[in-house]
Design a protein around this motif. Sequence first.
Motif, PDB file in Angstrom:
ATOM      1  N   CYS A   1     -17.006  25.843  10.243  1.00 30.96           N
ATOM      2  CA  CYS A   1     -18.446  25.795   9.973  1.00 30.96           C
ATOM      3  C   CYS A   1     -18.956  27.219   9.779  1.00 30.96           C
ATOM      4  CB  CYS A   1     -19.172  25.116  11.132  1.00 30.96           C
ATOM      5  SG  CYS A   1     -20.975  25.118  10.955  1.00 30.96           S
ATOM      6  N   PRO A   2     -19.206  27.661   8.542  1.00 28.33           N
ATOM      7  CA  PRO A   2     -19.625  29.045   8.313  1.00 28.33           C
ATOM      8  C   PRO A   2     -20.870  29.467   9.094  1.00 28.33           C
ATOM      9  CG  PRO A   2     -18.952  28.045   6.247  1.00 28.33           C
ATOM     10  CD  PRO A   2     -18.999  26.941   7.269  1.00 28.33           C
ATOM     11  N   PRO A   3     -21.933  28.661   9.189  1.00 30.72           N
ATOM     12  CA  PRO A   3     -23.088  29.125   9.961  1.00 30.72           C
ATOM     13  C   PRO A   3     -22.754  29.419  11.417  1.00 30.72           C
ATOM     14  CG  PRO A   3     -23.725  27.310   8.538  1.00 30.72           C
ATOM     15  CD  PRO A   3     -22.232  27.391   8.477  1.00 30.72           C
ATOM     16  N   PHE A   4     -21.887  28.604  12.026  1.00 26.65           N
ATOM     17  CA  PHE A   4     -21.491  28.809  13.415  1.00 26.65           C
ATOM     18  C   PHE A   4     -20.751  30.138  13.567  1.00 26.65           C
ATOM     19  CE2 PHE A   4     -18.538  28.350  16.963  1.00 26.65           C
ATOM     20  CZ  PHE A   4     -19.324  27.785  17.960  1.00 26.65           C
ATOM     21  N   VAL A   5     -19.780  30.373  12.684  1.00 26.79           N
ATOM     22  CA  VAL A   5     -18.972  31.589  12.761  1.00 26.79           C
ATOM     23  C   VAL A   5     -19.777  32.809  12.330  1.00 26.79           C
ATOM     24  CG1 VAL A   5     -16.904  32.735  11.880  1.00 26.79           C
ATOM     25  CG2 VAL A   5     -16.836  30.295  12.432  1.00 26.79           C
ATOM     26  N   ASP A   6     -20.570  32.687  11.276  1.00 33.01           N
ATOM     27  CA  ASP A   6     -21.337  33.828  10.782  1.00 33.01           C
ATOM     28  C   ASP A   6     -22.342  34.324  11.816  1.00 33.01           C
ATOM     29  OD1 ASP A   6     -19.923  33.727   8.457  1.00 33.01           O
ATOM     30  OD2 ASP A   6     -21.524  32.826   7.247  1.00 33.01           O
ATOM     31  N   ALA A   7     -22.914  33.410  12.603  1.00 34.94           N
ATOM     32  CA  ALA A   7     -23.835  33.825  13.658  1.00 34.94           C
ATOM     33  C   ALA A   7     -23.101  34.628  14.725  1.00 34.94           C
ATOM     34  CB  ALA A   7     -24.505  32.598  14.282  1.00 34.94           C
ATOM     35  N   MET A   8     -21.858  34.238  15.022  1.00 39.81           N
ATOM     36  CA  MET A   8     -21.081  34.935  16.040  1.00 39.81           C
ATOM     37  C   MET A   8     -20.605  36.302  15.574  1.00 39.81           C
ATOM     38  SD  MET A   8     -18.746  31.835  17.599  1.00 39.81           S
ATOM     39  CE  MET A   8     -18.115  32.813  18.961  1.00 39.81           C
ATOM     40  N   THR A   9     -20.501  36.520  14.274  1.00 41.09           N
ATOM     41  CA  THR A   9     -19.959  37.764  13.740  1.00 41.09           C
ATOM     42  C   THR A   9     -21.038  38.661  13.132  1.00 41.09           C
ATOM     43  OG1 THR A   9     -19.432  36.635  11.650  1.00 41.09           O
ATOM     44  CG2 THR A   9     -17.692  36.743  13.310  1.00 41.09           C
ATOM     45  N   CYS A  10     -22.291  38.354  13.417  1.00 36.88           N
ATOM     46  CA  CYS A  10     -23.418  39.121  12.874  1.00 36.88           C
ATOM     47  C   CYS A  10     -23.791  40.257  13.835  1.00 36.88           C
ATOM     48  CB  CYS A  10     -24.597  38.182  12.667  1.00 36.88           C
ATOM     49  SG  CYS A  10     -26.088  38.967  12.024  1.00 36.88           S
ATOM     50  N   GLY A  11     -24.004  41.440  13.312  1.00 35.06           N
ATOM     51  CA  GLY A  11     -24.476  42.540  14.141  1.00 35.06           C
ATOM     52  C   GLY A  11     -23.369  43.180  14.964  1.00 35.06           C
ATOM     53  N   PHE A  12     -23.728  43.595  16.173  1.00 38.26           N
ATOM     54  CA  PHE A  12     -22.825  44.371  17.022  1.00 38.26           C
ATOM     55  C   PHE A  12     -22.839  43.813  18.443  1.00 38.26           C
ATOM     56  CE2 PHE A  12     -24.032  46.957  13.498  1.00 38.26           C
ATOM     57  CZ  PHE A  12     -22.898  47.699  13.173  1.00 38.26           C
ATOM     58  N   LEU A  13     -21.737  44.040  19.156  1.00 38.79           N
ATOM     59  CA  LEU A  13     -21.623  43.635  20.549  1.00 38.79           C
ATOM     60  C   LEU A  13     -21.570  44.873  21.435  1.00 38.79           C
ATOM     61  CD1 LEU A  13     -18.868  40.887  20.164  1.00 38.79           C
ATOM     62  CD2 LEU A  13     -21.314  40.495  20.545  1.00 38.79           C
ATOM     63  N   ILE A  14     -22.303  44.836  22.538  1.00 33.78           N
ATOM     64  CA  ILE A  14     -22.264  45.916  23.517  1.00 33.78           C
ATOM     65  C   ILE A  14     -21.466  45.420  24.720  1.00 33.78           C
ATOM     66  CG2 ILE A  14     -23.635  47.387  25.041  1.00 33.78           C
ATOM     67  CD1 ILE A  14     -25.825  47.338  22.959  1.00 33.78           C
ATOM     68  N   PRO A  15     -20.437  46.172  25.142  1.00 36.91           N
ATOM     69  CA  PRO A  15     -19.519  45.675  26.169  1.00 36.91           C
ATOM     70  C   PRO A  15     -19.902  46.095  27.585  1.00 36.91           C
ATOM     71  CG  PRO A  15     -18.600  47.606  25.122  1.00 36.91           C
ATOM     72  CD  PRO A  15     -19.937  47.377  24.480  1.00 36.91           C
ATOM     73  N   LEU A  16     -19.408  45.335  28.536  1.00 35.76           N
ATOM     74  CA  LEU A  16     -19.509  45.660  29.953  1.00 35.76           C
ATOM     75  C   LEU A  16     -18.740  46.944  30.221  1.00 35.76           C
ATOM     76  CD1 LEU A  16     -20.374  44.641  32.826  1.00 35.76           C
ATOM     77  CD2 LEU A  16     -18.195  43.427  32.907  1.00 35.76           C
ATOM     78  N   ILE A  17     -19.312  47.860  31.040  1.00 33.89           N
ATOM     79  CA  ILE A  17     -18.724  49.194  31.164  1.00 33.89           C
ATOM     80  C   ILE A  17     -17.573  49.273  32.167  1.00 33.89           C
ATOM     81  CG2 ILE A  17     -20.842  50.318  30.404  1.00 33.89           C
ATOM     82  CD1 ILE A  17     -21.435  51.061  33.274  1.00 33.89           C
TER      83      ILE A  17
END
Length: 239
Positions: free
Chosen positions: A60-76
Amino acid sequence: MSLQNNNNKLTLRFRCPKELEGLLPPPVPASQGVPDWLKAMPTTAFSALNQQDEQTIKRCPPFVDAMTCGFLIPLICDLRVEDGEIIWDNDIPPGGETEFPRSPISFHDPGQVTGTPLFEADRFVIKFHNLWTIEAPDGYALFFTHPVNRFDLPFTTLSGLVDCDRYKDAWIHFPAHWHDTNFRGVLARGTPIVQCIPVKREDWTTQTSSFTTEDTQQVQALRAELRREPGLYRRKFRA
């Protein structure tokens, strides 16, 4: 200041104190932070209702595209959760010219969410510390939210919108509701704690109307085409 590369791509600038350079896990494009469960899941699965294989949400492209949009900030750093306590061993140096929190989390008093569905008199709202300042290009805000579709995480990060083209020289920390009270073990360093998605500030209005004859024909034609070709959206409409 215009934050653009020579290839005309827009850029987010993440900065940290000199003492922490090389010690903090860096933000990553969300496309590089896809969880293992999504990578491992099949693209089709048998439907007992329809008695045939059906595509899973991995297709499902909308499902995956939402997850791969922008950037992730990780736990330090690692967080160990046991017996109702959260403990950590965060070996980073103290601040020099710039003060910063050395702990990976702090807490909001429950009174700060009085009147919201998050309020529980005997439970704090946690706050993930982020030691990167974030600068967006002129005219852009950043939408910070829980990593999209990451229902496997034991917490839910609260959403917020920050004008990071203007507010760029201070930390932005991330409140979160720890919803899995049965969680025991380690939340690993590098776990995504928030997803940040650039949003251009623009004024929008709405327009509503009923279908014209031409609209109806177009809707019917597209629905028929979708029935004939299950992957049509991915091939024809996905940007």
